[in-house]
Design a protein around this motif. Structure first.
Motif, PDB file in Angstrom:
ATOM      1  N   GLN A 137      16.809  49.759  49.372  1.00 14.39           N
ATOM      2  CA  GLN A 137      15.967  49.951  48.215  1.00 14.39           C
ATOM      3  C   GLN A 137      15.774  51.268  47.530  1.00 14.39           C
ATOM      4  N   GLY A 138      16.294  51.533  46.326  1.00 16.98           N
ATOM      5  CA  GLY A 138      16.084  52.806  45.676  1.00 16.98           C
ATOM      6  C   GLY A 138      17.441  53.436  45.663  1.00 16.98           C
ATOM      7  N   ALA A 139      18.271  53.058  46.502  1.00 19.80           N
ATOM      8  CA  ALA A 139      19.547  53.872  46.655  1.00 19.80           C
ATOM      9  C   ALA A 139      20.407  53.649  45.414  1.00 19.80           C
ATOM     10  N   SER A 140      21.249  54.557  45.006  1.00 16.69           N
ATOM     11  CA  SER A 140      22.116  54.503  43.790  1.00 16.69           C
ATOM     12  C   SER A 140      23.630  54.669  44.298  1.00 16.69           C
ATOM     13  N   VAL A 141      24.498  54.007  43.500  1.00 18.75           N
ATOM     14  CA  VAL A 141      25.964  54.463  43.737  1.00 18.75           C
ATOM     15  C   VAL A 141      26.609  54.299  42.357  1.00 18.75           C
ATOM     16  N   ASN A 142      27.666  55.102  42.440  1.00 20.07           N
ATOM     17  CA  ASN A 142      28.706  55.252  41.301  1.00 20.07           C
ATOM     18  C   ASN A 142      29.794  54.287  41.770  1.00 20.07           C
ATOM     19  N   ILE A 143      30.168  53.488  40.865  1.00 20.56           N
ATOM     20  CA  ILE A 143      31.550  52.375  41.195  1.00 20.56           C
ATOM     21  C   ILE A 143      32.369  52.516  40.132  1.00 20.56           C
ATOM     22  N   ILE A 144      33.417  53.057  40.582  1.00 18.31           N
ATOM     23  CA  ILE A 144      34.483  53.339  39.501  1.00 18.31           C
ATOM     24  C   ILE A 144      35.633  52.455  39.915  1.00 18.31           C
ATOM     25  N   VAL A 145      36.188  51.596  39.135  1.00 17.07           N
ATOM     26  CA  VAL A 145      37.174  50.608  39.635  1.00 17.07           C
ATOM     27  C   VAL A 145      38.497  50.851  38.386  1.00 17.07           C
ATOM     28  N   ASN A 146      39.453  51.310  38.853  1.00 19.24           N
ATOM     29  CA  ASN A 146      40.655  51.820  37.966  1.00 19.24           C
ATOM     30  C   ASN A 146      41.759  50.828  37.904  1.00 19.24           C
ATOM     31  N   TRP A 147      41.966  50.238  36.933  1.00 21.31           N
ATOM     32  CA  TRP A 147      43.039  49.144  36.893  1.00 21.31           C
ATOM     33  C   TRP A 147      44.243  49.699  36.198  1.00 21.31           C
ATOM     34  N   GLN A 148      45.414  49.726  36.725  1.00 23.45           N
ATOM     35  CA  GLN A 148      46.605  50.270  35.965  1.00 23.45           C
ATOM     36  C   GLN A 148      47.402  48.739  35.962  1.00 23.45           C
ATOM     37  N   ALA A 149      47.461  48.264  34.720  1.00 22.91           N
ATOM     38  CA  ALA A 149      48.222  46.872  34.564  1.00 22.91           C
ATOM     39  C   ALA A 149      49.390  47.294  34.016  1.00 22.91           C
ATOM     40  N   SER A 150      50.308  46.273  34.486  1.00 30.65           N
ATOM     41  CA  SER A 150      51.867  46.283  34.210  1.00 30.65           C
ATOM     42  C   SER A 150      52.077  45.485  33.079  1.00 30.65           C
ATOM     43  N   ASP A 151      51.022  44.739  32.582  1.00 33.98           N
ATOM     44  CA  ASP A 151      51.032  44.176  31.463  1.00 33.98           C
ATOM     45  C   ASP A 151      49.793  44.378  30.466  1.00 33.98           C
ATOM     46  N   SER A 152      49.312  43.401  29.830  1.00 29.58           N
ATOM     47  CA  SER A 152      48.124  43.551  28.741  1.00 29.58           C
ATOM     48  C   SER A 152      46.994  43.159  29.648  1.00 29.58           C
ATOM     49  N   SER A 153      46.991  42.725  30.817  1.00 28.82           N
ATOM     50  CA  SER A 153      45.890  41.811  31.496  1.00 28.82           C
ATOM     51  C   SER A 153      44.711  42.780  31.847  1.00 28.82           C
ATOM     52  N   LYS A 154      43.677  42.160  31.751  1.00 29.47           N
ATOM     53  CA  LYS A 154      42.196  42.682  32.186  1.00 29.47           C
ATOM     54  C   LYS A 154      41.836  42.252  33.639  1.00 29.47           C
ATOM     55  N   LEU A 155      41.428  43.451  34.320  1.00 34.56           N
ATOM     56  CA  LEU A 155      40.635  43.263  35.610  1.00 34.56           C
ATOM     57  C   LEU A 155      39.076  42.775  35.500  1.00 34.56           C
ATOM     58  N   ILE A 156      38.593  41.880  35.986  1.00 35.74           N
ATOM     59  CA  ILE A 156      37.267  41.288  35.892  1.00 35.74           C
ATOM     60  C   ILE A 156      36.515  41.887  37.058  1.00 35.74           C
ATOM     61  N   VAL A 157      35.750  42.944  36.802  1.00 33.99           N
ATOM     62  CA  VAL A 157      34.699  43.311  37.970  1.00 33.99           C
ATOM     63  C   VAL A 157      33.531  42.653  38.161  1.00 33.99           C
ATOM     64  N   ASP A 158      32.928  42.205  39.121  1.00 35.11           N
ATOM     65  CA  ASP A 158      31.780  41.315  39.253  1.00 35.11           C
ATOM     66  C   ASP A 158      31.045  42.158  40.497  1.00 35.11           C
ATOM     67  N   LEU A 159      29.555  42.268  40.300  1.00 38.49           N
ATOM     68  CA  LEU A 159      28.502  42.721  41.292  1.00 38.49           C
ATOM     69  C   LEU A 159      27.549  41.589  41.515  1.00 38.49           C
ATOM     70  N   LEU A 160      27.481  41.322  42.703  1.00 35.73           N
ATOM     71  CA  LEU A 160      26.878  40.071  43.050  1.00 35.73           C
ATOM     72  C   LEU A 160      25.683  40.448  44.162  1.00 35.73           C
ATOM     73  N   THR A 161      24.717  39.654  44.328  1.00 34.35           N
ATOM     74  CA  THR A 161      23.711  39.947  45.448  1.00 34.35           C
ATOM     75  C   THR A 161      22.944  38.756  45.854  1.00 34.35           C
ATOM     76  N   GLY A 162      22.412  38.787  47.003  1.00 33.88           N
ATOM     77  CA  GLY A 162      21.435  37.593  47.295  1.00 33.88           C
ATOM     78  C   GLY A 162      22.174  36.495  47.809  1.00 33.88           C
ATOM     79  N   SER A 163      21.374  35.587  48.702  1.00 38.64           N
ATOM     80  CA  SER A 163      21.988  34.533  49.269  1.00 38.64           C
ATOM     81  C   SER A 163      22.666  33.386  48.316  1.00 38.64           C
ATOM     82  N   ASP A 164      22.143  33.650  47.043  1.00 32.42           N
ATOM     83  CA  ASP A 164      22.388  32.729  46.006  1.00 32.42           C
ATOM     84  C   ASP A 164      23.808  33.289  45.261  1.00 32.42           C
ATOM     85  N   LEU A 165      23.764  34.740  45.627  1.00 34.56           N
ATOM     86  CA  LEU A 165      24.944  35.436  44.982  1.00 34.56           C
ATOM     87  C   LEU A 165      24.747  35.548  43.386  1.00 34.56           C
TER      88      LEU A 165
END
Length: 433
Positions: free
Chosen positions: A96-124
């Motif tokens: 609790q109280g900790a912070s992080v920086n999350i960087i997700v780099n996506w180099q697509a060979s087409d026009s597609s996008k990469l979906i990034v999800d951050l989830l938590t808890g038993s119910d996600l």
């Protein structure tokens, strides 16, 4: 092979269909969740209930069930191929109280996008869902627990990804001027009064008279001189609902109900109260329905994630040493979850600086040290029409293939021969073939 070619053609048609969907769908849909928006696009195009649409969703669910744990800081990379429908997921433990920086780099060979999800808890519960970009996402944990990061390309998306997660400061200012978290000499939970109580804060040592600073915007709720804390100041962190406790002050330089901003002076370091026999220091604590560990909120010293050279990973490799350990995390201190024999083939899911994340034919997901893996031995097969299975343990869902288009690369745990074509399509033959 006709069946495979037909499948790939259907995939291509679906992608064209998705791209041509009416853009008004997204305008009507108000959710900020990138996953929800894309799912809505699939639903409105009629793809969500097709075989490939259902497979896209099930792969997202499966990734969660097989998520491996990583320790911050971490850098991990890998690839997605257009012919596969996959997702990747990892969990990290945060206080609790900790912070992080999350960087997700996506180099697509087409026009597609990469979906990034951050989830938590038993119910996600979904905390964040966005399409990958080079800008870092700063995330602060509002409770101690496991947080799950999942990435998944749009249907038929292909490209390379790299994920970097590093710790970062939560509070803008450290509570003692000129100091950082290295000045903390007594930490949360240290024994006090011969074991009758434990330390409910951290002690930051500094010379008498050093300025004590407000680490965050808030309101002074009390200015007192009594008890164990001696001269003390209480500040309400209005953003988080925390009560910040600054004790053993030599002087208090604020008044009750005064508003403060990060960096404003609250008082001066001293050793009043029950600290008279110790060197001057600031006792800093955080209370939220009881005391919580304040260190994650004021930590300033963080190791950087290693730099990874971008590389195209092999789809399949083989174990080159007998009794090789698959571990739960990319460290030799983590749990051994399986042992593999020499020449056992494994799928490569991702890679850190020194480890490969792998999945066995039987579905075991974990990490192998890089030196334990080598390229597979590929043996050309003679021309022969036969049936091959798409799954290691399947007794149905077979395809008619010409073995001349495939090479043998090893055997699964149940004795089936693994064959692969030039496009990376992996199939399984019975021992009779």
């Amino acid at each position: 092979m006709k069946s495979l070619k037909l499948t790939f053609s259907v995939f291509a048609i679906l992608m064209i269909f998705i791209s041509s969907c009416n853009n008004q769908t997204l305008k009507i849909f108000q959710s900020n969740s990138a996953r929800a928006q894309y799912q809505n696009t699939l639903k409105n195009s009629g793809i969500a209930t097709t075989k490939i649409g259902l497979e896209w969703q099930s792969s997202a669910d499966d990734a969660i069930l097989t998520a491996s744990e990583l320790e911050v800081p971490v850098a991990i990379q890998g690839s997605f191929l257009s012919k596969s429908v996959e997702a990747r997921a990892w969990s990290i433990q945060l206080d609790q109280g900790a912070s992080v920086n999350i960087i997700v780099n996506w180099q697509a060979s087409d026009s597609s996008k990469l979906i990034v999800d951050l989830l938590t808890g038993s119910d996600l519960k979904e905390i964040e869902s966005y399409t990958a970009k080079n800008d870092p996402l700063k995330f602060e944990a509002d409770k101690t627990g496991q947080y799950l990061l999942r990435i998944q390309p749009e249907l038929l998306g292909e490209g390379n990804f790299q994920v970097r997660i590093t710790g970062t400061a939560t509070y803008a200012v450290f509570p003692v001027e000129g100091k950082n978290s290295a000045a903390i000499q007594s930490v949360w939970g240290d024994v006090r009064d011969g074991g009758e109580r434990s330390h409910e804060g951290v002690d930051i040592f500094a010379s008498r008279g050093t300025t004590v600073l407000a680490p965050v915007e808030g309101v002074v709720t009390a200015v007192r001189d009594r008890g164990l804390g001696g001269k003390q100041v209480w500040v309400r962190d209005t953003k988080r609902g925390w009560n910040l406790y600054f004790a053993h002050l030599d002087s208090q330089l604020v008044s009750n109900l005064q508003r403060v901003s990060p960096g404003d002076t609250l008082g001066l370091v001293g050793n009043t109260g029950n600290a008279r026999s110790t060197a001057p220091h600031l006792h800093f604590g955080i209370y939220q329905s009881g005391a919580i560990n304040p260190f994650p909120a004021i930590e300033t010293e963080f190791d950087a994630a290693p730099e990874l050279e971008v590389q195209q990973l092999a789809t399949i490799m083989r174990v080159n040493t007998a009794n090789s350990n698959i571990r739960s995390q990319p460290t030799t201190k983590s749990e051994v979850i399986s042992k593999l024999e020499v020449n056992t083939p494994v799928f490569i899911l991702a890679a850190t600086l020194d480890w490969f994340q792998v999945k066995t034919v039987e579905g075991v997901n974990g990490f192998l040290y890089r030196n334990l893996l080598s390229a597979v031995d590929s043996i050309a097969l003679e021309e022969k029409e036969t049936y091959a299975f798409t799954q290691a343990n399947s007794t149905s869902d077979s395809l008619s293939v010409d073995l001349a288009h495939f090479s043998s690369i090893g055997y699964s745990g149940n004795g089936r021969k693994l064959i692969i074509d030039k496009d990376g399509n992996l199939l399984y033959l019975t021992s009779a073939d």
